[in-house]
Design a protein around this motif. Structure first.
Motif: not given
Length: 268
Positions: A93, A106, A131
């Motif tokens: 991140a 993701l 994230l």
């Protein structure tokens, strides 16, 4: 205007059996006309029967890989898969915040097909907090969405859409809720964006070889985003590619357990 060949980066774990993870991602990138780069976050001792061991590198080495790639190569999209633990989640991140890639897909990899944990339980919060706000598209299956939301898994399509909206409120700009875990004759997915929701119908392909389906779908989307005019087109084409890879998977003879999908079915 002719688009340049996209350079797509996968940040994920290695599958020694070749069916999922980094190996599946690079195959999908190549099959869909993208150049693949990779940052390895974990090494798994794995075959079609299951995962027998996992080795994770120091987070600083993961960052060194990320910096080496971004310092030299134009990256048009990033796919994130297995991250193993909270330290690696935070390191990835931080690096993405510094390098600011144009597109981030993701895939919240938590459990392998053989039911082996691929993300430490305490890392789920880090994925959600660190994230999700960086993701242009989140691609959870129903158990993964439930874990991120701390709620029971969706059992129908209305609940899928509700959970997708809830994940968007946590920071993801778009969510693809995958319906493979529904007890239904087909396998619908729902794409949830600012512009609205879209149902992507799909057959439930009755094959044994389903290893790497989630990795393949998310990497296919990442490969296609720079080549399509909008996210919905990239997702629809990626789902069609995966359906073909599943339908043709029995042409491969790999291992004695749950084999891989056929990434190169259009060429072999």
């Amino acid at each position: 205007m002719t688009r340049p060949t996209p350079n797509v980066l996968t940040i994920a774990g290695s599958d020694s059996g070749g069916g999922a993870g980094i190996q599946a991602d690079l195959k999908a990138f190549s099959a869909l006309g993208a150049y693949g780069a990779s940052v390895i976050t974990a090494l798994t001792a794995q075959n079609t029967r299951g995962v027998t061991a996992i080795h994770t590198p120091d987070p600083a080495f993961v960052v060194a890989q990320l910096d080496a790639v971004f310092d030299d190569i134009r990256i048009d999209a990033v796919k994130i898969g297995m991250l193993a633990n909270a330290s690696i989640v935070r390191a990835v991140a931080d690096a993405l915040r510094r390098h600011k890639p144009k597109h981030v897909v993701l895939d919240t990899v938590m459990i392998s097909k053989s039911n082996h944990a691929l993300l430490a339980p305490e890392a789920v919060d880090a994925v959600r907090d660190e994230l999700l706000p960086l993701a242009d598209l989140l691609t959870p299956n129903l158990p993964e969405a439930a874990a991120l939301l701390r709620t029971p898994s969706a059992t129908d399509e209305a609940a899928m859409v509700d959970q997708g909206e809830a994940l968007r409120k946590l920071g993801a700009r778009a969510v693809l809720m995958k319906g493979g875990h529904l007890a239904a004759a087909d396998s619908p997915d729902w794409l949830i964006q600012d512009s609205g929701t879209m149902r992507l119908a799909g057959p439930r392909v009755p094959v044994k070889n389903t290893h790497g389906t989630g990795c393949t779908l998310s990497s296919a989307i990442a490969a296609l985003i720079p080549q399509r005019d909008d996210l919905a087109s990239a997702v629809a084409d990626a789902k069609a590619y995966l359906t073909g890879a599943l339908e043709q998977s029995n042409r491969l003879d790999v291992g004695h357990g749950v084999g891989p999908v056929h990434h190169f079915y259009r060429w072999w």
